[in-house]
Design an enzyme around this catalytic site. Structure first.
Site, PDB file in Angstrom:
ATOM      1  CD  GLU A 244      -7.210   0.325  -2.583  1.00 11.53           C
ATOM      2  OE1 GLU A 244      -8.410   0.482  -2.402  1.00 11.53           O
ATOM      3  OE2 GLU A 244      -6.569   0.942  -3.450  1.00 11.53           O
TER       4      GLU A 244
ATOM      5  CG  ASN B 135      -9.781   6.513  -4.961  1.00 16.39           C
ATOM      6  OD1 ASN B 135      -9.893   7.597  -5.544  1.00 16.39           O
ATOM      7  ND2 ASN B 135      -8.891   5.604  -5.324  1.00 16.39           N
TER       8      ASN B 135
ATOM      9  CB  SER C  76     -14.509  -5.880  -4.741  1.00 18.48           C
ATOM     10  OG  SER C  76     -14.097  -5.787  -6.086  1.00 18.48           O
TER      11      SER C  76
ATOM     12  N   GLY D 177     -12.265  -3.349  -8.296  1.00 22.09           N
ATOM     13  CA  GLY D 177     -13.260  -3.245  -9.365  1.00 22.09           C
ATOM     14  C   GLY D 177     -13.650  -4.564 -10.003  1.00 22.09           C
TER      15      GLY D 177
ATOM     16  CE  LYS E  60     -10.609   3.378  -7.738  1.00 25.39           C
ATOM     17  NZ  LYS E  60     -10.394   2.005  -8.146  1.00 25.39           N
TER      18      LYS E  60
ATOM     19  CD  GLU F 292      -7.510   2.429 -10.212  1.00 21.52           C
ATOM     20  OE1 GLU F 292      -7.799   3.597  -9.922  1.00 21.52           O
ATOM     21  OE2 GLU F 292      -8.268   1.465  -9.963  1.00 21.52           O
TER      22      GLU F 292
ATOM     23  CG  HIS G 246      -5.064   3.752  -6.197  1.00 24.24           C
ATOM     24  ND1 HIS G 246      -5.291   2.981  -7.320  1.00 24.24           N
ATOM     25  CD2 HIS G 246      -6.102   3.533  -5.363  1.00 24.24           C
ATOM     26  CE1 HIS G 246      -6.447   2.341  -7.162  1.00 24.24           C
ATOM     27  NE2 HIS G 246      -6.956   2.657  -5.984  1.00 24.24           N
TER      28      HIS G 246
HETATM   29  P1  13P Z   1     -13.353  -0.682  -5.834  1.00 23.41           P
HETATM   30  O1  13P Z   1     -13.999  -0.504  -4.461  1.00 23.41           O
HETATM   31  O2  13P Z   1     -14.168  -0.113  -6.938  1.00 23.41           O
HETATM   32  O3  13P Z   1     -12.930  -2.096  -6.053  1.00 23.41           O
HETATM   33  O4  13P Z   1     -12.006   0.205  -5.818  1.00 23.41           O
HETATM   34  C1  13P Z   1     -11.141   0.080  -4.754  1.00 23.41           C
HETATM   35  C2  13P Z   1     -10.114   1.122  -4.869  1.00 23.41           C
HETATM   36  O5  13P Z   1      -9.292   1.099  -5.768  1.00 23.41           O
HETATM   37  C3  13P Z   1     -10.124   2.206  -3.871  1.00 23.41           C
HETATM   38  O6  13P Z   1      -8.952   2.934  -3.904  1.00 23.41           O
END
Ligand code: 13P
Length: 272
Positions: free
Chosen positions: A182, A8, A226, A188, A10, A102, A100
């Site tokens: 997740e 992803n 992560s 992150g 982003k 976010e 997601h």
């Molecule tokens: P990270 O791997 O940067 O923690 O992000 C995970 C994520 O949100 C994938 O959709």
């Protein structure tokens, strides 16, 4: 079982030049090995790069996904800023991420919104990687399963709605839905749950989805949050973890492919 490792991206990379450079290294590295035989790779670029990335990946083993689609229409309409499932398909993507954390956090995506998005995705033939996960406070208060149950209720409601109004969507859901667990607190941050915690949660997710409809095949559940080259082996070794949804570490071809290799090796061992 084939593992899925999904990047992803982003809101990254910021320029077309950097997208091309990332694809160059990814394609060169993939051409040099056959990870994709056991591990299905997929990347989700930002909407603006979706068509160009899909075009470059068209005759490769790597799939392309959108990161989101419009809830308002599956095709077209006066919805400024939105991008529909049909437009995503037309751009060459075959999957979309939905729900997601976010999107839930910054765009207040509700149960109803996600129900519409899932319905639009399956209507247009897109596969869906549906993300669920609890916040740090919910984790601390031991509410993980109840939070996930609420988020999974979107699947249950879509099944009920589809059986009444669009039975073909039930089949598409059965064939083309992947759940990504997740934990929001792991995204992150460098913090990860233990493999045992993830296993228990994945088992709960699989059982919950199975309880919605006994005809559904076993649900594939990925872990995200992560995931990196140091911890991928431990997640990959669990038969309950069917792959990974990777954020930061997917922005470098070598770390993304190292994670894919960890899953490839572990899943190869499982089938021996
Ligand atoms: P990270 O791997 O940067 O923690 O992000 C995970 C994520 O949100 C994938 O959709």
């Amino acid at each position: 079982m084939q593992a899925w490792v999904i990047g992803n991206w982003k809101q990254n990379p910021a320029t077309t030049k950097d997208v091309d450079a990332l694809l160059d290294t990814l394609l060169t590295a993939v051409a040099d090995d056959n990870t994709s035989n056991v591990c299905q790779l997929m990347v989700a670029p930002s909407c603006i790069h979706l068509a160009s990335v899909s075009a470059r990946l068209q005759n490769t083993s790597i799939l392309t996904a959108a990161q989101d689609i419009s809830a308002l229409s599956d095709s077209s309409g006066a919805y400024t800023g939105d991008c529909s499932a049909q437009q995503v398909v037309d751009a060459g993507a075959t999957w979309t991420i939905l729900g997601h954390s976010e999107r839930r956090q910054y765009h207040q995506e509700s149960h109803e919104t996600l129900l519409d998005k899932l319905s639009h995705a399956f209507t247009q033939g897109l596969g869906v990687v549906y993300c669920i996960g609890e916040t740090q406070t919910q984790y601390d208060n031991k509410q993980t399963f109840s939070v996930l149950d609420d988020q999974l209720a979107v699947i249950k409601d879509l099944l009920i709605k589809s059986k009444e109004q669009a039975p073909e969507l039930v089949q598409r859901l059965a064939e083309r839905l992947i759940i990504a667990y997740e934990p929001v607190w792991a995204i992150g941050t460098g913090k990860v749950p233990t493999v045992m915690e993830v296993e228990a949660t994945h088992q709960h997710i699989k059982e919950t989805v199975a309880s919605f409809d006994t005809t559904l095949p076993a649900m594939m559940v990925l872990y995200g949050g992560s995931v990196n080259t140091d911890n991928a082996d431990s997640f990959a070794a669990s038969p309950m973890i069917d792959g990974a949804l990777v954020g930061g570490a997917s922005l470098k071809a070598d770390s993304f492919l190292a994670i894919a290799h960890a899953f490839e090796q572990a899943k190869n061992k499982e089938t021996l």
